[in-house]
Write a protein that holds these residues in place. Structure first.
Motif, PDB file in Angstrom:
ATOM      1  N   THR A 174       0.784  -1.155   0.199  1.00 20.26           N
ATOM      2  CA  THR A 174      -0.110  -0.040  -0.074  1.00 20.26           C
ATOM      3  C   THR A 174       0.930   1.145   0.123  1.00 20.26           C
ATOM      4  OG1 THR A 174      -1.872  -1.330   1.139  1.00 20.26           O
ATOM      5  CG2 THR A 174      -1.739   1.156   1.228  1.00 20.26           C
ATOM      6  N   LYS A 175       1.843   1.302   0.872  1.00 21.71           N
ATOM      7  CA  LYS A 175       2.800   2.432   1.020  1.00 21.71           C
ATOM      8  C   LYS A 175       3.590   2.597  -0.394  1.00 21.71           C
ATOM      9  CE  LYS A 175       1.616   3.845   5.091  1.00 21.71           C
ATOM     10  NZ  LYS A 175       0.930   4.774   5.192  1.00 21.71           N
ATOM     11  N   GLY A 176       4.042   1.442  -0.945  1.00 18.47           N
ATOM     12  CA  GLY A 176       4.609   1.697  -2.335  1.00 18.47           C
ATOM     13  C   GLY A 176       3.747   1.971  -3.349  1.00 18.47           C
ATOM     14  N   ALA A 177       2.490   1.603  -3.482  1.00 13.84           N
ATOM     15  CA  ALA A 177       1.624   2.062  -4.249  1.00 13.84           C
ATOM     16  C   ALA A 177       1.109   3.705  -4.277  1.00 13.84           C
ATOM     17  CB  ALA A 177       0.348   1.409  -4.359  1.00 13.84           C
ATOM     18  N   GLU A 178       1.176   4.088  -2.715  1.00 12.14           N
ATOM     19  CA  GLU A 178       0.977   5.491  -2.525  1.00 12.14           C
ATOM     20  C   GLU A 178       2.224   6.425  -3.146  1.00 12.14           C
ATOM     21  OE1 GLU A 178       0.107   5.775   1.635  1.00 12.14           O
ATOM     22  OE2 GLU A 178      -1.915   4.885   1.440  1.00 12.14           O
ATOM     23  N   ALA A 179       3.307   5.853  -2.826  1.00  9.85           N
ATOM     24  CA  ALA A 179       4.377   6.387  -3.283  1.00  9.85           C
ATOM     25  C   ALA A 179       4.412   6.643  -4.625  1.00  9.85           C
ATOM     26  CB  ALA A 179       5.690   5.770  -2.657  1.00  9.85           C
ATOM     27  N   ASP A 180       4.346   5.482  -5.411  1.00  9.31           N
ATOM     28  CA  ASP A 180       4.234   5.332  -7.012  1.00  9.31           C
ATOM     29  C   ASP A 180       3.311   6.478  -7.473  1.00  9.31           C
ATOM     30  OD1 ASP A 180       6.446   3.510  -6.796  1.00  9.31           O
ATOM     31  OD2 ASP A 180       4.869   1.746  -7.351  1.00  9.31           O
ATOM     32  N   GLY A 181       1.910   6.340  -6.882  1.00  5.59           N
ATOM     33  CA  GLY A 181       1.138   7.498  -7.038  1.00  5.59           C
ATOM     34  C   GLY A 181       1.499   8.728  -6.993  1.00  5.59           C
ATOM     35  N   ASN A 182       2.028   9.223  -5.893  1.00  4.94           N
ATOM     36  CA  ASN A 182       2.450  10.514  -5.604  1.00  4.94           C
ATOM     37  C   ASN A 182       3.637  10.982  -6.564  1.00  4.94           C
ATOM     38  OD1 ASN A 182       0.758  10.680  -3.331  1.00  4.94           O
ATOM     39  ND2 ASN A 182       2.038   9.908  -1.837  1.00  4.94           N
ATOM     40  N   ALA A 183       4.535   9.773  -7.091  1.00  4.65           N
ATOM     41  CA  ALA A 183       5.527  10.217  -7.737  1.00  4.65           C
ATOM     42  C   ALA A 183       5.068  10.407  -9.175  1.00  4.65           C
ATOM     43  CB  ALA A 183       6.745   9.080  -8.024  1.00  4.65           C
ATOM     44  N   ILE A 184       3.966   9.550  -9.641  1.00  2.00           N
ATOM     45  CA  ILE A 184       3.428   9.874 -10.780  1.00  2.00           C
ATOM     46  C   ILE A 184       2.425  11.381 -11.002  1.00  2.00           C
ATOM     47  CG2 ILE A 184       1.484   9.192 -12.554  1.00  2.00           C
ATOM     48  CD1 ILE A 184       2.101   6.251 -11.692  1.00  2.00           C
ATOM     49  N   ARG A 185       1.917  11.669  -9.804  1.00  2.00           N
ATOM     50  CA  ARG A 185       1.212  12.753  -9.808  1.00  2.00           C
ATOM     51  C   ARG A 185       2.140  13.909  -9.740  1.00  2.00           C
ATOM     52  NH1 ARG A 185       0.310  15.822  -5.412  1.00  2.00           N
ATOM     53  NH2 ARG A 185       1.070  14.248  -4.132  1.00  2.00           N
ATOM     54  N   ILE A 186       3.177  13.897  -9.034  1.00  2.00           N
ATOM     55  CA  ILE A 186       4.256  14.966  -9.180  1.00  2.00           C
ATOM     56  C   ILE A 186       4.669  15.233 -10.292  1.00  2.00           C
ATOM     57  CG2 ILE A 186       6.403  15.473  -8.083  1.00  2.00           C
ATOM     58  CD1 ILE A 186       5.619  14.267  -5.481  1.00  2.00           C
ATOM     59  N   SER A 187       5.161  14.207 -11.024  1.00  2.00           N
ATOM     60  CA  SER A 187       5.661  13.915 -12.382  1.00  2.00           C
ATOM     61  C   SER A 187       4.716  14.874 -13.281  1.00  2.00           C
ATOM     62  CB  SER A 187       6.209  12.638 -12.887  1.00  2.00           C
ATOM     63  OG  SER A 187       6.626  12.473 -14.275  1.00  2.00           O
ATOM     64  N   ALA A 188       3.629  14.226 -13.256  1.00  2.00           N
ATOM     65  CA  ALA A 188       2.261  14.952 -14.243  1.00  2.00           C
ATOM     66  C   ALA A 188       2.496  16.382 -13.940  1.00  2.00           C
ATOM     67  CB  ALA A 188       1.084  14.277 -13.893  1.00  2.00           C
ATOM     68  N   GLU A 189       2.354  16.879 -12.804  1.00  2.00           N
ATOM     69  CA  GLU A 189       2.058  18.183 -12.327  1.00  2.00           C
ATOM     70  C   GLU A 189       3.392  18.913 -13.010  1.00  2.00           C
ATOM     71  OE1 GLU A 189       1.859  18.690  -8.207  1.00  2.00           O
ATOM     72  OE2 GLU A 189      -0.280  17.933  -8.244  1.00  2.00           O
ATOM     73  N   ALA A 190       4.658  18.322 -12.768  1.00  2.31           N
ATOM     74  CA  ALA A 190       5.979  19.130 -13.196  1.00  2.31           C
ATOM     75  C   ALA A 190       5.588  19.141 -14.990  1.00  2.31           C
ATOM     76  CB  ALA A 190       6.985  18.316 -13.017  1.00  2.31           C
ATOM     77  N   GLU A 191       5.292  18.074 -15.372  1.00  3.36           N
ATOM     78  CA  GLU A 191       5.152  18.088 -16.981  1.00  3.36           C
ATOM     79  C   GLU A 191       4.447  18.919 -17.234  1.00  3.36           C
ATOM     80  OE1 GLU A 191       6.265  17.216 -20.683  1.00  3.36           O
ATOM     81  OE2 GLU A 191       7.119  16.447 -18.787  1.00  3.36           O
ATOM     82  N   ARG A 192       3.085  19.193 -16.632  1.00  2.00           N
ATOM     83  CA  ARG A 192       2.052  20.084 -16.963  1.00  2.00           C
ATOM     84  C   ARG A 192       2.686  21.605 -16.662  1.00  2.00           C
ATOM     85  NH1 ARG A 192      -1.687  18.507 -14.040  1.00  2.00           N
ATOM     86  NH2 ARG A 192      -1.336  19.914 -12.324  1.00  2.00           N
ATOM     87  N   GLU A 193       3.284  21.622 -15.738  1.00  2.00           N
ATOM     88  CA  GLU A 193       3.840  23.106 -15.510  1.00  2.00           C
ATOM     89  C   GLU A 193       4.982  23.218 -16.757  1.00  2.00           C
ATOM     90  OE1 GLU A 193       4.813  26.904 -13.723  1.00  2.00           O
ATOM     91  OE2 GLU A 193       2.895  25.429 -13.411  1.00  2.00           O
ATOM     92  N   ALA A 194       5.692  22.446 -16.952  1.00  2.00           N
ATOM     93  CA  ALA A 194       6.711  22.616 -18.040  1.00  2.00           C
ATOM     94  C   ALA A 194       6.262  22.806 -19.443  1.00  2.00           C
ATOM     95  CB  ALA A 194       7.647  21.271 -18.085  1.00  2.00           C
ATOM     96  N   ALA A 195       4.978  22.196 -19.624  1.00  2.00           N
ATOM     97  CA  ALA A 195       4.387  22.367 -20.911  1.00  2.00           C
ATOM     98  C   ALA A 195       3.964  23.770 -20.928  1.00  2.00           C
ATOM     99  CB  ALA A 195       3.204  21.292 -21.075  1.00  2.00           C
ATOM    100  N   ARG A 196       3.347  24.353 -19.836  1.00  2.00           N
ATOM    101  CA  ARG A 196       2.861  25.524 -19.749  1.00  2.00           C
ATOM    102  C   ARG A 196       3.854  26.570 -19.991  1.00  2.00           C
ATOM    103  NH1 ARG A 196       1.938  29.508 -16.156  1.00  2.00           N
ATOM    104  NH2 ARG A 196       3.209  28.406 -14.334  1.00  2.00           N
ATOM    105  N   LEU A 197       4.932  26.298 -19.143  1.00  2.00           N
ATOM    106  CA  LEU A 197       6.039  27.418 -19.396  1.00  2.00           C
ATOM    107  C   LEU A 197       6.513  27.304 -21.108  1.00  2.00           C
ATOM    108  CD1 LEU A 197       8.081  26.784 -16.066  1.00  2.00           C
ATOM    109  CD2 LEU A 197       6.535  28.543 -16.911  1.00  2.00           C
ATOM    110  N   ARG A 198       6.649  25.973 -21.596  1.00  2.00           N
ATOM    111  CA  ARG A 198       7.226  25.918 -22.879  1.00  2.00           C
ATOM    112  C   ARG A 198       6.123  26.755 -23.811  1.00  2.00           C
ATOM    113  NH1 ARG A 198       8.410  20.628 -21.499  1.00  2.00           N
ATOM    114  NH2 ARG A 198       6.612  19.944 -22.289  1.00  2.00           N
ATOM    115  N   GLY A 199       4.862  26.771 -23.800  1.00  2.00           N
ATOM    116  CA  GLY A 199       3.866  27.263 -24.389  1.00  2.00           C
ATOM    117  C   GLY A 199       4.000  28.796 -24.295  1.00  2.00           C
ATOM    118  N   GLN A 200       4.167  29.212 -22.893  1.00  2.00           N
ATOM    119  CA  GLN A 200       4.468  30.823 -22.690  1.00  2.00           C
ATOM    120  C   GLN A 200       5.569  31.213 -23.403  1.00  2.00           C
ATOM    121  OE1 GLN A 200       4.436  31.257 -18.472  1.00  2.00           O
ATOM    122  NE2 GLN A 200       2.172  31.011 -18.285  1.00  2.00           N
ATOM    123  N   GLY A 201       6.612  30.369 -23.301  1.00  2.00           N
ATOM    124  CA  GLY A 201       7.894  30.750 -24.076  1.00  2.00           C
ATOM    125  C   GLY A 201       7.714  30.821 -25.499  1.00  2.00           C
ATOM    126  N   LEU A 202       7.099  29.909 -25.824  1.00  2.00           N
ATOM    127  CA  LEU A 202       6.684  29.807 -27.423  1.00  2.00           C
ATOM    128  C   LEU A 202       5.945  31.151 -28.031  1.00  2.00           C
ATOM    129  CD1 LEU A 202       7.181  28.547 -30.131  1.00  2.00           C
ATOM    130  CD2 LEU A 202       5.178  27.111 -29.490  1.00  2.00           C
TER     131      LEU A 202
END
Length: 308
Positions: free
Chosen positions: A202-230
């Motif tokens: 359970t803890k491993g799944a929670e950690a994986d889920g948190n990592a995926i969520r953090i990665s998705a949020e980071a990717e979304r923020e990076a895409a937003r910043l790339r869009g703003q830069g473009l």
């Protein structure tokens, strides 16, 4: 000489009249077989040849070891070893008379006492299962005391304590109980291991889920910043082209030269940053003319949209 004959009988009578009762004891006196009185510890006197010491009763605490067998509700043999502690209720005359005359002798009293205790314990054990007996040591003692106190009081005694020192079963039952305990321990260990594994997963799944969520949020923020830069890049290009077009008009030059310059810069950038890719470009006059017309058409289309 006559004085001697008188003195000797007197001494014999005096000797027979003296009764010494030891501390912690009470002497019961009878006259011709009938109860007369009691004598307390110390020096006492009785009437020779008339009063007799029927019995000396100890008022101190007494103990006895008991061993007996009982059968449980599920037909298992249980073996008990117990220590009995009892005493005379008090040294009052009524209680001493009970102790002295209720039983023929001490052996008969002990037999009745032991059988009464055995019967009480057996009746209690008969209502319980073998698995319950080991945990009911105090309950057995309390039940025996409650049942026997009033009986012993009628005999002039009081039950001080009953200690059950050992409870054993037949060898086969002991082995089966050991197997049950071992299997229960294995079951508990398996359940604990399962719980630990579940928590880990359970803890491993929670950690994986948190990592995926953090990665998705980071990717979304990076895409937003790339869009703003473009967008900012395109905005700056548009501003630069507007300034360049204004300068070209002041110099009475064709603005399409700007498009040509951008096109050549683009081709140079593609060739510079390319990594092994093959790009085919039409460098003929016809091809260049075609490209210029396409770019001018795009420019004209953009101007028409702005006017609208």
């Amino acid at each position: 000489m006559g004085a001697i004959f008188i003195l000797i009988p007197a001494l014999v009578i005096l000797y027979l009249s003296i009764v010494i009762v030891q501390q912690g004891n009470v002497a019961v006196i009878t006259i011709f077989g009938k109860y007369s009185r009691i004598m307390t510890p110390g020096l006492n006197f009785k009437i020779p040849f008339i009063e007799f010491v029927f019995r000396t009763i100890s008022i101190q605490n007494r103990s006895a070891e008991l061993q007996f067998q009982a059968i449980t509700n599920d037909q298992a043999n249980v073996y008990f070893k117990a220590m009995l502690l009892y005493t005379v209720t008090d040294n009052s005359e009524d209680q001493i008379k009970n102790v002295a005359f209720k039983f023929i002798d001490q052996a008969n009293f002990m037999q009745a006492l032991v059988r009464s205790i055995e019967g009480s314990i057996r009746s209690f054990v008969a209502t319980k299962k073998q698995a319950e007996i080991l945990g009911l040591r105090n309950e057995i003692v309390d039940d025996v005391k409650a049942n026997l106190d009033h009986i012993l009081n009628g005999w002039g005694y009081h039950l001080l304590d009953l200690q059950i020192n050992d409870i054993t079963f037949d060898e086969e039952i002991v082995k089966s109980m050991s197997r049950v305990v071992a299997s229960n321990n294995l079951k508990a260990a398996a359940e604990n291991e399962g719980q630990a594994l579940l928590i880990t997963k359970t803890k491993g799944a929670e950690a994986d889920g948190n990592a995926i969520r953090i990665s998705a949020e980071a990717e979304r923020e990076a895409a937003r910043l790339r869009g703003q830069g473009l967008a900012q890049f395109r905005e700056e290009i548009a501003k630069g082209m507007a300034v360049a077009a204004a300068e070209m008009e002041k110099a009475h030059l064709d603005p399409s030269i700007i498009l040509f310059s951008l096109w050549t810069e683009t081709m140079r950038q593609v060739a510079q940053d390319g990594k092994g890719n093959v790009i085919f470009m039409d460098g003929s006059v016809e091809g260049f003319d075609k490209t210029m017309k396409q770019m001018m058409a795009l420019n004209q289309n953009s101007e028409n949209k702005q006017k609208k």
